[in-house]
Motif scaffolding. Structure first.
Motif, mmCIF file in Angstrom:
data_model
loop_
_atom_site.group_PDB
_atom_site.id
_atom_site.type_symbol
_atom_site.label_atom_id
_atom_site.label_comp_id
_atom_site.label_asym_id
_atom_site.label_seq_id
_atom_site.Cartn_x
_atom_site.Cartn_y
_atom_site.Cartn_z
ATOM 1 N N GLN A 8 26.063 -110.419 -48.769
ATOM 2 C CA GLN A 8 25.081 -111.485 -48.573
ATOM 3 C C GLN A 8 24.486 -111.957 -49.890
ATOM 4 N N ARG A 9 24.201 -113.273 -49.953
ATOM 5 C CA ARG A 9 23.468 -113.814 -51.096
ATOM 6 C C ARG A 9 22.019 -113.338 -50.983
ATOM 7 N N VAL A 10 21.355 -113.165 -52.104
ATOM 8 C CA VAL A 10 19.993 -112.630 -52.138
ATOM 9 C C VAL A 10 19.041 -113.700 -52.656
ATOM 10 N N GLN A 11 17.959 -113.926 -51.910
ATOM 11 C CA GLN A 11 16.915 -114.845 -52.368
ATOM 12 C C GLN A 11 16.177 -114.177 -53.517
ATOM 13 N N THR A 12 16.073 -114.865 -54.654
ATOM 14 C CA THR A 12 15.526 -114.238 -55.853
ATOM 15 C C THR A 12 14.268 -114.946 -56.352
ATOM 16 N N PHE A 13 13.451 -114.184 -57.074
ATOM 17 C CA PHE A 13 12.217 -114.691 -57.675
ATOM 18 C C PHE A 13 12.064 -114.067 -59.045
ATOM 19 N N GLU A 14 11.495 -114.827 -59.974
ATOM 20 C CA GLU A 14 11.173 -114.293 -61.291
ATOM 21 C C GLU A 14 9.696 -113.935 -61.302
ATOM 22 N N ILE A 15 9.377 -112.759 -61.843
ATOM 23 C CA ILE A 15 7.974 -112.384 -62.028
ATOM 24 C C ILE A 15 7.488 -113.136 -63.258
ATOM 25 N N LEU A 16 6.393 -113.848 -63.115
ATOM 26 C CA LEU A 16 5.871 -114.610 -64.239
ATOM 27 C C LEU A 16 5.087 -113.702 -65.179
ATOM 28 N N SER A 17 5.357 -113.843 -66.467
ATOM 29 C CA SER A 17 4.645 -113.080 -67.489
ATOM 30 C C SER A 17 3.250 -113.677 -67.682
ATOM 31 N N LYS A 18 2.414 -112.989 -68.458
ATOM 32 C CA LYS A 18 1.072 -113.526 -68.756
ATOM 33 C C LYS A 18 1.183 -114.902 -69.391
#
Length: 193
Positions: free
Chosen positions: A160-170
């Motif tokens: 399965q494809r995975v829904q991804t997110f980037e954690i935003l830095s300060k």
């Protein structure tokens, strides 16, 4: 010693995979210096993980695998590791996922949760953390949580494809807040005019 047929414990865990970017090139140029940098980074990562209630469960030269009991604790550790980079520390990339893991006789972890975190780490840009929707869902209530959608990604050897997110830095959160504030200031000025 456990017998070969013995059942292994399965548990839900927040897994964080970390990789040093460009380690092979760094090692080729100066192997001793590269090893020293890896040792220093490992000590900092272990210290941050322990302070956030996690543990280092696997290393592979220039890579580290961490386990946390909650996504909020893992998020806190990731943010500290990325935002408080030491002077001369090599760049890293991070992947994180919440999923089932199998606990081995040596207290190592295997399974889908580990595999997804490792594949996300491979896709992350240097200096960033790429996480799954499951991780984001469990960590989004953290007061320091800020994520940006990166869409669905295919992962090697995972159907399965995975829904991804980037954690935003300060720095990224500050830029986002500045843009919002700037947009609101323009809107207020337009209303006043």
């Amino acid at each position: 010693m456990s017998e070969q047929g013995e059942e292994r414990a399965i548990r839900l865990a927040s897994i964080v995979a970390i990789d040093i970017v460009g380690f092979s090139t760094m090692s080729e140029r100066d192997q001793r210096n590269a090893a020293r940098k890896v040792e220093n980074l490992r000590a900092r990562i272990v210290s941050v993980a322990n302070a956030c209630g996690g543990r280092l469960f696997n290393t592979a030269g220039d890579g580290f695998m961490l386990e946390f009991g909650s996504a909020g604790s893992a998020l806190n550790a990731i943010q500290q590791i990325l935002d408080k980079r030491g002077k001369g520390e090599p760049p890293i990339r991070v992947g994180a996922h919440v999923g089932d893991v199998v606990v081995t006789a040596t207290d190592d972890l295997l399974g889908h949760g580990v595999n997804v975190a490792a594949r996300l780490q491979e896709l992350a840009e240097p200096g960033t953390a790429l996480v799954s929707a499951e991780f984001r869902s469990m960590a989004r209530t953290s007061p320091t949580a800020a994520f940006q959608s990166k869409g669905q990604k295919p992962l090697d050897n995972i159907d399965q494809r995975v829904q991804t997110f980037e954690i935003l830095s300060k720095r990224q959160k500050f830029a986002r807040a500045s843009r919002r504030f700037g947009g609101m200031a323009v809107a207020v000025a337009a209303l006043v005019a």
